[in-house]
Scaffold this motif. Structure first.
Motif, PDB file in Angstrom:
ATOM      1  N   GLN A  16       0.840  -1.203   0.000  1.00 30.79           N
ATOM      2  CA  GLN A  16       0.000   0.000   0.000  1.00 30.79           C
ATOM      3  C   GLN A  16       0.878   1.257   0.000  1.00 30.79           C
ATOM      4  N   ARG A  17       1.930   1.251   0.817  1.00 33.00           N
ATOM      5  CA  ARG A  17       2.855   2.407   0.838  1.00 33.00           C
ATOM      6  C   ARG A  17       3.456   2.623  -0.556  1.00 33.00           C
ATOM      7  N   HIS A  18       3.852   1.510  -1.195  1.00 37.78           N
ATOM      8  CA  HIS A  18       4.458   1.616  -2.524  1.00 37.78           C
ATOM      9  C   HIS A  18       3.454   2.142  -3.536  1.00 37.78           C
ATOM     10  N   ALA A  19       2.217   1.687  -3.448  1.00 34.97           N
ATOM     11  CA  ALA A  19       1.176   2.162  -4.362  1.00 34.97           C
ATOM     12  C   ALA A  19       0.934   3.654  -4.204  1.00 34.97           C
ATOM     13  N   GLU A  20       1.244   4.171  -3.015  1.00 32.39           N
ATOM     14  CA  GLU A  20       1.091   5.607  -2.753  1.00 32.39           C
ATOM     15  C   GLU A  20       2.354   6.395  -3.092  1.00 32.39           C
ATOM     16  N   GLY A  21       3.358   5.713  -3.673  1.00 30.72           N
ATOM     17  CA  GLY A  21       4.528   6.414  -4.177  1.00 30.72           C
ATOM     18  C   GLY A  21       5.814   6.240  -3.390  1.00 30.72           C
ATOM     19  N   ASP A  22       5.822   5.353  -2.400  1.00 36.23           N
ATOM     20  CA  ASP A  22       7.024   5.130  -1.587  1.00 36.23           C
ATOM     21  C   ASP A  22       7.861   4.009  -2.204  1.00 36.23           C
TER      22      ASP A  22
END
Length: 278
Positions: A253-259
């Motif tokens: 989820q963090r990665h999907a938000e750009g992390d």
């Protein structure tokens, strides 16, 4: 329905010497928004079988319950390479007897109460030192597990650039379980210690995950049969795999938000590694 285009999520309860009685357990799932659907539990009773599964084509983000690095203090004291990949290649070339002998010698030279070197992540995660070779033998878990991930071409954010479609993160189920249970125990491999209190504790963990009652803010979706399987597994291995699955879902989820680092700290020691969500 979960998004079928999203990568598979997996949580792994790892064993450095798997067997039919104590296999590697993999929890597979998918995330849709704040819901995580458990789709399957798979078991592997040899490292070779698990390595073959990892090496199959397919996109995934996984949380693995094994350390991804050794304490910098230990690596420096032993004169091993301080580059992560070079250190891991050196480490995989050692036998378990050699590892135990070198780590034991390191500990003997240190004062009581400070025998083991720690990684920076151990404090916030509450995890065992990754150089421990007994109770639990996490040093052997690293020795057995990280080479499988490297051979499968996995990408380890902040440590090793591999196939970005196959992402491996160091997870720790005890971190999430403690948030729910505090100091209550929920599992044991010893049949004599597989008590009703521990069964109730497993039920409480599953309920909290289903209700989204953790700081991860995610809700686990289970069938009745899956729920029963997690609660009835007195070893806790299946539940530990699901706890790692939830940590992987948070990271994805963090990665999907750009992390790009999947929720890992922007600056962590690239030799030692870091436990996701710690």
């Amino acid at each position: 329905m979960a998004d079928s285009s999203a990568p598979v999520l997996l949580g792994c309860d790892f064993s450095s010497s798997p067997s039919r009685r104590k296999p590697v357990v993999l929890a597979l799932g998918r995330r849709e928004g704040l819901r995580v659907q458990l789709t399957a539990l798979e078991c592997f009773d040899t490292l070779a079988a698990f390595g073959q599964w990892l090496a199959q084509p397919g996109d995934w983000v996984g949380g693995f319950d094994l350390p991804f690095g050794l304490p910098r203090e230990l690596v420096q004291a032993l004169g091993w390479p301080e580059d992560w990949l070079a250190c891991m290649q050196h480490y995989r070339g050692l036998g378990r007897d050699q590892i135990r002998a070198q780590f034991a010698a390191f500990c003997r030279a240190r004062p009581v109460g400070g025998k083991f070197a720690h990684r920076a992540t151990d404090g916030p995660a509450g995890s065992s030192p990754s150089m421990k070779w007994v109770n639990p033998p996490v040093a052997y878990m690293l020795h057995a597990g990280v080479p499988l991930l490297l051979d499968a071409g996995a990408h380890l954010p902040g440590l090793h650039a591999g196939d970005a479609r196959r992402v491996a993160l160091e997870a720790y189920p005890g971190l999430l379980a403690r948030e729910i249970l505090a100091r209550r125990s929920y599992k044991s491999d010893d049949r004599a210690k597989q008590t009703p209190d521990r069964l109730i504790a497993r039920n409480d963990v599953v309920h909290a995950l289903e209700m989204g009652q953790t700081r991860l803010g995610l809700r686990l979706k289970l069938s009745h049969a899956q729920r029963d399987a997690l609660v009835q597994d007195a070893s806790g291995d299946s539940l530990d795999a699901v706890l790692c699955l939830m940590q992987a879902a948070w990271a994805q989820q963090r990665h999907a938000e750009g992390d790009a680092l999947y929720g890992l700290p922007q600056r962590f020691d690239g030799l030692e590694g870091w436990i996701v969500t710690a």
